[in-house]
Enzyme design. Structure first.
Site, short mmCIF file in Angstrom:
data_model
loop_
_atom_site.label_atom_id
_atom_site.label_comp_id
_atom_site.label_asym_id
_atom_site.label_seq_id
_atom_site.Cartn_x
_atom_site.Cartn_y
_atom_site.Cartn_z
N ILE A 1 -5.06 2.34 -0.40
CA ILE A 1 -4.85 1.91 -1.58
C ILE A 1 -5.25 0.34 -1.45
O ILE A 1 -5.90 0.00 -2.44
CB ILE A 1 -3.46 1.92 -2.09
CG1 ILE A 1 -3.09 3.40 -2.35
CG2 ILE A 1 -3.36 1.28 -3.56
CD1 ILE A 1 -3.69 4.26 -2.90
N ASP A 2 -5.11 -0.25 -0.46
CA ASP A 2 -5.23 -1.81 -0.35
C ASP A 2 -6.77 -1.88 -0.21
O ASP A 2 -7.43 -2.80 -0.74
CB ASP A 2 -4.57 -2.42 0.93
CG ASP A 2 -3.40 -2.88 0.87
OD1 ASP A 2 -3.04 -3.41 -0.53
OD2 ASP A 2 -2.52 -3.28 1.68
N VAL A 3 -7.56 -0.85 0.65
CA VAL A 3 -8.75 -1.13 0.87
C VAL A 3 -9.69 -0.83 -0.46
O VAL A 3 -10.42 -1.24 -0.96
CB VAL A 3 -9.43 -0.07 2.00
CG1 VAL A 3 -10.68 -0.03 1.85
CG2 VAL A 3 -8.74 -0.69 3.20
N GLY B 1 -9.15 -3.44 -2.70
CA GLY B 1 -10.07 -4.65 -2.59
C GLY B 1 -11.58 -4.34 -2.96
O GLY B 1 -12.28 -5.45 -3.62
N ASP C 1 0.77 -1.25 0.11
CA ASP C 1 0.12 0.08 -0.02
C ASP C 1 0.67 1.32 0.04
O ASP C 1 0.63 2.15 -0.88
CB ASP C 1 -0.86 -0.09 1.20
CG ASP C 1 -1.79 1.20 1.31
OD1 ASP C 1 -1.31 2.30 1.21
OD2 ASP C 1 -3.07 0.84 1.21
#
Length: 544
Positions: A398-400, A403, A370
């Protein structure tokens, strides 16, 4: 960009009409405060801070697009689903999912935070850099190259560094930033190359945008095998099978959302299980963060490094409606489980790759965590007021978002399959997530955008100006801004919110920590208790 605009734009790529989707809107500032986003974003600096990207609004727009696609898939599968409602706070809660589980699960981190914030660190020639390292030996080797040796200082920094994604902060001995400050960017990058670390300079402006949030590529000519839903109450994806081979956050969040829509998700983990399953902080006997992203999934352990394990995984893929993974480039091909290989045994599958650097012209390193993607994309330049250092957020923005987009891409693929009878490849990435968030940047920062300090806590206001604040507190019209702030500092946050509400100014108290979120009546129905911890509940309410 508001949530409705994002919803229409994402579905517009498919050329399909938007069904009945209702977004219960609230101002971005209020949502960031209420859901604890400001709390986590400011944790490392010791005070809540507003994010300059409207991340909660963007996430709500993606959730609305997911809900709309689920409605359309349900209709094609014969369910009497007419529309969906999404609350604005549901988007903000996605970014604090594991922070909420950790805060309410009762566990603790295996170290005590101490030292100075970082990374990012600044080099001798003035570049801010983000660092990513996956192994403790590589971490030690990197710092030896920069002149720090011995287990004391470098070893003390390792656990805070490893846990920074979960903790929302990272404090290290001051010797580390001092070591970086003695070397140029070229020297630091050369040190990283020799020992498996990644060093990414932080862009001072946002990277060029224009990337699509996800891609679809049809494959196969055979009619899809349709699985009838058991009942409308089970969700629009009831009866569909998802095989998920993912780790960390991006892929597991996508699988979780598909599960909450009714799909039967089988999560494939290596022998011994995912490393996060028993990683502290714990909620009972399970890692709180693992619980937050994997509750409700069926878990099987397969050693797919071995031929027998690959055969077992291929058999699972052959019977799946969705095959979802977040392997690095080339890994799927090496395992014989790339899109073409899986499509040969299952032409109707939606093959979904939640990748890291897809969409980047010049990936700066093999690792796509991220914070290095935030650095590459210049996300930090959009998070802070003009003139501030362009530092990434400790919130896993960014990860969320990646996803959420991976889940949306799968739903777009399933809709395509239900409509045409053909399977497809669905692609999403962390770089594409950064581009989506960049489109939500605020055009300007006002003097009252930051959380306001009071005698007891902080409060956040939306759409306020000095005149309205002076009127709310009964101050003269010529009163200076400094006097308004002084009056606020002498107030109590709860009372300040009531006075502002009476004056028509939306305001909310910023929670000091996330443990109190389940008691907030304004979040009732948006949270659920799982295994001794609280996590965000289903973001959609479907109606027939």
């Amino acid at each position: 960009m508001d949530a409705g605009t994002m919803l229409a734009g994402h579905l517009g790529r498919l050329g399909i009409p938007v069904p009945d989707v209702r977004v219960e809107a609230e101002p971005e500032t209020v949502v960031q405060a209420r859901t604890g986003l400001m709390t986590v974003h400011g944790r490392e600096r010791g005070t809540p801070r507003r994010l300059g990207l409207d991340v909660a609004t963007a996430a709500t727009g993606i959730l609305a697009a997911q809900g709309a696609l689920a409605v359309l898939i349900g209709r094609l599968r014969g369910l009497p689903t007419r529309g969906v409602t999404v609350h604005a706070a549901a988007g903000g809660l996605q970014f604090v999912r594991h922070h909420l589980a950790i805060a309410t699960g009762g566990g603790a981190f295996p170290y005590r935070p101490a030292g100075v914030p970082g990374p990012p660190f600044r080099t001798a020639d003035g570049h801010w850099i983000e660092i990513e390292v996956l192994a403790g030996d590589d971490w030690a080797a990197f710092w030896r190259r920069l002149g720090l040796d011995g287990p004391g200082v470098v070893g003390a920094a390792w656990l805070p560094f490893v846990y920074r994604y979960l903790a929302g902060e990272c404090r290290v001995p001051p010797e580390l930033p001092a070591a970086v400050a003695r070397h140029s960017l070229a020297q630091v990058r050369a040190a990283a190359v020799t020992c498996g670390a990644a060093v990414v300079p932080i862009r001072t402006t946002a990277a060029p945008g224009g990337l699509a949030p996800w891609t679809l590529e049809p494959h196969g000519t055979r009619e899809a095998v349709r699985r009838a839903p058991r009942a409308a109450e089970a969700g629009p994806l009831a009866g569909l099978r998802v095989v998920e081979v993912t780790s960390r956050l991006q892929g597991p969040l996508a699988g979780l959302l598909l599960s909450r829509l009714g799909a039967e998700v089988t999560k494939v983990e290596p022998p011994g299980g995912d490393f996060g399953r028993h990683s502290p902080p714990l909620a009972g006997e399970t890692g709180a963060a693992y619980l937050a992203y994997n509750d409700g999934k069926r878990v099987v352990e397969i050693d797919y490094k071995l031929p027998a394990g690959r055969a077992e995984l291929r058999e699972l893929a052959a019977g799946a409606d969705v095959f979802l993974h977040n392997w690095r480039p080339g890994r799927a091909e090496a395992l014989g489980l790339d899109a073409a290989a899986v499509a040969r045994v299952n032409p109707s599958v939606v093959y979904a790759h939640a990748s890291g650097w897809d969409g980047a012209d010049d990936p700066p390193c093999p690792i796509a965590g991220d914070f290095v993607v935030q650095a590459y994309a210049g996300t930090g330049a959009l998070l802070h007021p003009r003139g501030a250092d362009p530092l990434p957020s400790r919130v896993t923005l960014i990860d969320v978002t990646g996803g959420l987009l991976a889940g949306e891409a799968v739903l777009a693929g399933l809709h395509h399959r239900e409509r045409t009878g053909r399977g497809c490849r669905a692609g999403s990435s962390l770089v594409r997530a950064a581009a989506v968030l960049a489109a939500s940047a605020r055009s300007r920062w006002g003097p009252w955008d930051a959380p306001l300090e009071t005698r007891a806590g902080h409060l956040a206001v939306a759409g306020a100006d000095a005149a309205r604040l002076r009127a709310a507190f009964g101050l003269p019209s010529r009163c200076a801004d400094a006097d308004v702030r002084d009056r606020l500092r002498r107030a109590i946050a709860d009372k300040g919110v009531r006075r502002l509400a009476a004056a028509g100014v939306p305001a909310v108290v910023v929670p000091a920590d996330l443990a109190g979120l389940p008691a907030d009546p304004r979040l009732a129905g948006l949270l659920r208790r799982v295994g001794g911890a609280w996590v965000p509940g289903d973001p959609w309410r479907f109606h027939a």
